[in-house]
Design an enzyme around this catalytic site. Structure first.
Site, mmCIF file in Angstrom:
data_model
loop_
_atom_site.group_PDB
_atom_site.id
_atom_site.type_symbol
_atom_site.label_atom_id
_atom_site.label_comp_id
_atom_site.label_asym_id
_atom_site.label_seq_id
_atom_site.Cartn_x
_atom_site.Cartn_y
_atom_site.Cartn_z
ATOM 1 C CB SER A 57 -16.540 -6.136 -0.585
ATOM 2 O OG SER A 57 -16.538 -5.680 0.683
ATOM 3 C CB SER B 147 -18.353 -3.378 1.753
ATOM 4 O OG SER B 147 -17.332 -3.279 0.642
ATOM 5 C CE LYS C 273 -16.933 -8.440 3.324
ATOM 6 N NZ LYS C 273 -17.074 -7.043 3.378
#
Lengths: 95, 486
Positions: free
Chosen positions: B156, B180, B81
């Site tokens: 997210s 997330s 990420k």
């Protein structure tokens, strides 16, 4: 929960943000919506409960206050928008 | 079956038997990314060509003994990420503010992965500064759900979930502040764990809400998840909130047996607002656990609504403070429009941050400001105590708590992005876990009539990831959820 124009401008000032006219109106509505929802915390049975400041039981974590030299100056400065002689450059502050 | 269809433990097995080489694996992924990325849009930085070069070197070093490779993971690729620092590569947080930021150091989790000689396929998309539940708030690009390209991948960590589901990476790291990792895992039909707060170092993870953020593994199955957690846990002197714990091998917890395990079903998480198909799918999970010998019963955990409000107060308060560092001086975006130092601060922040980030900074600044601190922030911290107490009480009776991961399946792109409060409600099942600091996993358990994945969530006691893994593994071994094919 009513949020006034003055309040939103005060908050934006504290947060170092400029808001244009459209944003002022939009964020007032958003903030009111979210605060109205957040008001449920007032119904929670929290009388006499202490505040939790973190997700672990740790309180203070101490370490020795030792100076460690960080050698990668170039790595640190590579992201600076403006730099000069290994320093971050900013506009003149004192006239 | 092609290389990209294999889980990491299957890849490892084939490497050991010399049925595959490290280079072949990395080459297969580089090709897969070329094929799939144009439709999914998950990579902010595609590093797969570099990974392939690195793989060749690693292969050489493994064969000449220079790399010991005790865990047999050398050369296994991973996606990260884009809020974790990988030295020498861009770490953008999907924000204009950090669009050109090149990390000068490795996050601790990255150091640990490099110590095992993993290769890095790339940095993947997310909501800007991890603020969102759909990855639509990325300022840099749109990522689509590989199961249905009209839908969001969740957020997210939507990029991480999308690359694992679409087989552009065998596994990935995500971060979870209020759901997330788990919610996008659920939306994309993969396994995602948010570890106990403090189990994994946050050093080198760009901070959103420091008392809630945790990095965790996102994988195709439960065994891979335990393997990846093994690699990233541990105390770190650079993160004073990371905990000194005994080194464990989480794969030892993968036992196909839940007999006698006590599982609580908090009725508040099965009520209003939960989609009928999701509910029906979770009911089947409950039946399966009963059939396998677990003791499952309804319980009460009357904190869901308080927890969500508390989450947004605390997370935004911490974010408003954490994001104060972006001032256009040392790194990040700098406005061209300035005369004074104050202009640099204000204009850089105004131009560099996206709409949702500003909204949260404003909310956070508001709840911390004089006159509102007691009414919101202080109360939220007291509710946090209440949430912890309620979880502790539940865990006196139960080993695990089971809920849906998300009240719905993946929603269509554009349907929630203009309604902030509705987007926040997407987190209703996951935020209380971060408030309490306990661990939780999302495991896929079926698909809806529209063919979108559904996930269930297992919540465990502090530092009891083992029981979570045991129950998740047992479910997986006794059911037949299939990941995305093709």
């Amino acid at each position: 929960m009513e949020v006034s124009r003055e309040e939103i401008l005060h908050i934006a000032n504290l947060a170092n943000l400029n808001l244009d006219e459209n944003e002022i109106d939009k964020y007032i509505l958003n903030l009111q919506d979210i605060l109205n929802f957040a008001n449920v915390v007032n119904n929670a049975p929290i009388d006499g409960l202490s505040e939790t400041i973190g997700a672990t039981e740790n309180y203070n974590v101490f370490r020795k206050d030792e100076v460690k030299e960080y050698k990668d100056i170039e790595g640190l400065l590579q992201n600076a928008p403006e730099q000069d002689e290994n320093m971050f450059k900013i506009p003149k502050v004192i006239n | 079956m092609s290389i990209v269809d294999l889980t990491v433990h299957e890849l490892v097995e084939k490497l050991e038997k010399k049925e595959l080489t490290i280079t072949e694996i990395n080459k297969a992924y580089a090709e897969r990314i070329k094929e799939k990325e144009p439709e999914v849009g998950a990579f902010i930085s595609d590093l797969s060509e570099d990974a392939l070069e690195e793989a060749k070197k690693i292969e050489e070093k493994v064969s000449n003994g220079e790399i010991k490779n005790e865990n047999h993971l050398a050369g296994i690729p991973i996606a990260i990420k884009d809020n974790m620092c990988v030295k020498g590569t861009r770490t953008t947080c999907a924000s204009k503010m950090l669009e050109n930021f090149v990390a000068p150091y490795d996050a601790t989790v990255i150091e640990k992965l490099k110590a095992e000689n993993l290769t890095f396929l790339g940095k993947v998309n997310m909501d800007e500064f991890a603020m969102g539940a759909s990855t639509e708030y990325s300022a840099l690009q749109k990522t689509k759900n590989p199961w249905n390209l009209n839908c969001v991948p969740g957020g997210s960590s939507g990029g991480s979930a999308a690359v694992v589901a679409s087989k552009m990476a065998p596994w990935a790291l995500g971060s979870d502040t209020g759901g997330s990792i788990r919610q996008p895992a659920s939306f994309c039909g993969i396994v995602g764990l948010k570890p106990t707060y403090g189990l994994v170092s946050r050093y080198g993870l760009v901070a959103f809400a420091s008392s809630l953020d945790q990095i965790g593994p996102m994988t195709r199955d439960v065994r891979d998840n335990a393997m990846l957690l093994n690699l990233i846990v541990g105390h770190d002197e650079h993160d004073s909130t990371s905990i000194k714990t005994e080194k464990k091998d989480y794969t030892k917890a993968l036992v196909n047996d839940v007999k006698g395990l006590k599982i609580g079903l908090p009725k508040e998480y099965f009520g209003e607002g939960i989609n009928e198909e999701v509910k029906a799918s979770i009911d089947k999970v409950i039946e399966k656990y009963k059939e396998l010998g677990a003791e499952v019963e309804e319980c009460s955990l009357d904190i869901a609504e308080y927890a969500l409000a508390t989450y947004y107060i605390i997370a935004c308060a911490e974010a408003s403070s954490n994001l104060g560092r972006f001032d256009g001086i040392r790194y990040g975006y700098r406005t061209k429009n300035f005369k004074t130092l104050k202009d640099i601060y204000r204009n850089s922040r105004t131009e560099g941050f996206g709409d949702e980030v500003k909204r949260r900074i404003i909310l956070g600044t508001y709840v911390l400001s004089s006159g509102y601190y007691d009414a919101y922030y202080k109360k939220a911290q007291q509710v946090r105590t209440l949430v912890r107490q309620e979880f502790n009480k539940a865990f006196e009776k139960y080993d695990l708590i089971l809920t849906p991961t998300s009240p719905t399946t993946a929603f269509e792109i554009g349907t929630k992005s203009n309604n902030p409060l509705e987007m926040y409600l997407a987190d209703i099942c996951t935020v209380s876990i971060n408030i309490a600091g306990v661990p939780a996993i999302s495991v896929p358990c079926g698909t809806s009539s529209k063919g979108l994945p559904i996930g269930f969530q297992l919540i465990g006691k502090h530092f009891d990831e083992e029981t979570i893994y045991r129950a998740a593994y047992t479910y997986e071994q006794n059911t037949d959820f299939k990941g995305l094919e093709g």
